[in-house]
Design a protein around this motif. Structure first.
Motif, PDB file in Angstrom:
ATOM      1  N   VAL A  28       1.058   6.934  -3.587  1.00 34.72           N
ATOM      2  CA  VAL A  28       1.010   7.741  -2.358  1.00 34.72           C
ATOM      3  C   VAL A  28       1.046   9.223  -2.712  1.00 34.72           C
ATOM      4  O   VAL A  28       0.314  10.040  -2.132  1.00 34.72           O
ATOM      5  CB  VAL A  28       2.170   7.371  -1.409  1.00 34.72           C
ATOM      6  N   LEU A  65       0.822  -1.204   0.000  1.00 33.93           N
ATOM      7  CA  LEU A  65       0.000   0.000   0.000  1.00 33.93           C
ATOM      8  C   LEU A  65       0.858   1.256   0.000  1.00 33.93           C
ATOM      9  O   LEU A  65       0.522   2.252  -0.659  1.00 33.93           O
ATOM     10  CB  LEU A  65      -0.922  -0.014   1.225  1.00 33.93           C
ATOM     11  N   TYR A  66       1.995   1.199   0.712  1.00 33.78           N
ATOM     12  CA  TYR A  66       2.895   2.356   0.797  1.00 33.78           C
ATOM     13  C   TYR A  66       4.140   2.165  -0.069  1.00 33.78           C
ATOM     14  O   TYR A  66       5.203   2.723   0.218  1.00 33.78           O
ATOM     15  CB  TYR A  66       3.232   2.652   2.262  1.00 33.78           C
ATOM     16  N   GLU A  78      -2.363  10.357  -3.947  1.00 33.50           N
ATOM     17  CA  GLU A  78      -3.311  10.647  -2.869  1.00 33.50           C
ATOM     18  C   GLU A  78      -3.036  12.022  -2.264  1.00 33.50           C
ATOM     19  O   GLU A  78      -3.972  12.777  -1.950  1.00 33.50           O
ATOM     20  CB  GLU A  78      -3.215   9.567  -1.792  1.00 33.50           C
ATOM     21  N   LEU A 103      -5.917   5.127   2.055  1.00 32.87           N
ATOM     22  CA  LEU A 103      -4.486   5.402   2.051  1.00 32.87           C
ATOM     23  C   LEU A 103      -4.262   6.662   2.889  1.00 32.87           C
ATOM     24  O   LEU A 103      -4.424   7.781   2.405  1.00 32.87           O
ATOM     25  CB  LEU A 103      -3.982   5.584   0.610  1.00 32.87           C
TER      26      LEU A 103
END
Length: 457
Positions: free
Chosen positions: A444, A329-330, A447, A361
């Motif tokens: 990231v 996710l990161y 977002e 996120l």
């Protein structure tokens, strides 16, 4: 006390006793023992038999015991070495050159008569790693380390750039290489340009580390430097190179006060010498790339995310089966994971499953501050492109993106192409090759830009 200092000290002790430096496996064993690893854990980590790791360790303990006159074993190895180092520092009146003790021993060692060349190298060795980071944990990156070793130790490539988004592990990778190869260089100097200085002052620093009085003008100083690069095997690391580039412009444009770095980097590749320069940067410039690397003495290593669940060991997180999902996710960015780990520990009591169940996120304050700094460095054209790209969840083709920007912002094709190339040189935009070439923002960062776009509107 850093692992680099410990490895230097043990290496010098072993050399005075055996006329041989530590090999890579011995360095790894020492580092892992200082982390409290068992023989079994070290063997599994580096794909060796547990008995072999035990035998190699005991050989080291025996040599060190003979040298120091103490009974050294696995249980007391780490604290004994640290105690001996600290006692030698005190006995030399607070001098923090931990090699002083073993260098003193070298003067009476018979190897000095057998190998005067080795002695001369020892006398003229200068290692300044004051500004290098301390490595607490290191996982993976075997291929990257092998690439670096091949470029520097086998091919003797004069200029190598380590590139990638901030927090991805560039500096840690280079430090790991240095730790394993301290004995391969007569001069090792690590300089950070986090707060950049003029080339004139930087070369002053380099010369002074090598115990040379700098000449008065820059040209003469450069000649002094290249004389050292030619007569000694040097490794010079310049970290945070992106800070000498101009904010608000396309990637890799030098600030006027740092423009003379450009001819220096070019000179490094065009002048005959035996040394290596490593540039660590979040931003690529023309001197860092080569269309024909097999013909031109430049190499670039682009670092991507590290997808290794062990990087979350000892963080207090729960639900180990879900750690890899969190890492993905990161995007395997160690800096992002560090700050999000703190958030999960405090707000979710370490429950990774609970955090991931929200399917959001999260952009922590630290990540936001980091990206704000990066966004402010972008040119206006790049800012327009990332704001547009952030609207797309999936990768988009160059033509679709170009058409959208031309229609909405009246952006020319030249500006669009220059901006898109620059964003790739900053590692904010990825190029994906599927049925056709597609482009996408780092997830990231996307977002962050979406949140930014919301506040701007």
């Amino acid at each position: 006390m850093t692992i680099t200092e410990i490895l230097q000290f043990v290496d010098n002790l072993i050399f005075t006793e055996t006329d041989q430096h530590l090999d890579d496996l011995q360095k790894r064993i020492i580092e892992e023992l200082f982390k409290g690893k068992t023989y079994k854990q070290i063997a599994e980590l580096y794909n060796y038999d547990e008995g072999y790791i035990g035998d190699e360790s005991r050989k080291l303990f025996k040599t060190l015991s003979d040298k120091l006159g103490e009974n050294i074993n696995k249980s007391n190895f780490a604290w004994t070495i640290e105690r001996v180092i600290n006692s030698k520092i005190v006995s030399f009146g607070g001098n923090h050159n931990i090699n002083s003790y073993s260098n003193c021993q070298n003067s009476n060692h018979p190897s000095n008569n057998k190998n005067s060349q080795e002695t001369e190298i020892q006398k003229s060795s200068y290692h300044d790693l004051t500004l290098s980071p301390r490595i607490i944990r290191f996982y993976g990156r075997e291929k990257e380390l092998e690439y670096l070793s091949n470029c520097i130790l086998n091919q003797n490539t004069p200029l190598i750039s380590i590139l990638g988004l901030s927090g991805i592990g560039k500096t840690t990778l280079v430090k790991r290489f240095v730790d394993f190869n301290l004995d391969k260089f007569e001069v090792i100097i690590w300089k950070s340009l986090k707060y950049p200085k003029s080339l004139n002052l930087l070369i002053d620093d380099l010369l002074q580390v090598c115990k040379q009085q700098p000449e008065k003008n820059l040209d003469d100083k450069i000649k002094q430097l290249f004389n050292i690069l030619s007569t000694q095997k040097c490794l010079i690391i310049l970290d945070d190179i992106q800070n000498i580039f101009t904010p608000g412009e396309l990637a890799g444009k030098y600030q006027p006060e740092y423009q003379d770095y450009q001819p220096l980097f070019k000179l490094v590749t065009e002048t005959q010498h035996q040394s290596n320069i490593i540039l660590i940067s979040q931003e690529q410039c023309p001197e860092m790339e080569s269309l024909y690397p097999e013909l031109y003495p430049i190499k670039s290593l682009e670092i991507s995310g590290l997808y290794h669940s062990d990087i979350l060991q000892n963080t207090g997180l729960k639900n180990q089966d879900s750690w890899l999902d969190l890492i993905k996710l990161y995007t395997g960015n160690l800096m992002f994971l560090k700050t999000i780990t703190v958030l999960i520990a405090k707000n979710y009591d370490g429950e990774v499953v609970e955090f991931l169940a929200e399917n959001t996120l999260h952009i922590t304050q630290q990540i936001q501050s980091h990206f704000q700094e990066i966004y402010n460095r972008l040119s206006p054209i790049e800012q327009q492109i990332v704001l547009q790209l952030s609207k797309f969840e999936n990768p988009i083709s160059r033509e679709e993106l170009r058409q959208t920007l031309i229609e909405t912002l009246n952006l020319s094709s030249v500006d669009f192409n220059n901006g898109l190339q620059s964003l790739q040189q900053r590692y904010l935009v990825s190029k994906l090759k599927e049925d056709k070439v597609m482009f996408s923002l780092s997830s990231v960062f996307r977002e962050y830009v979406r949140n930014l776009s919301f506040t701007l509107n």
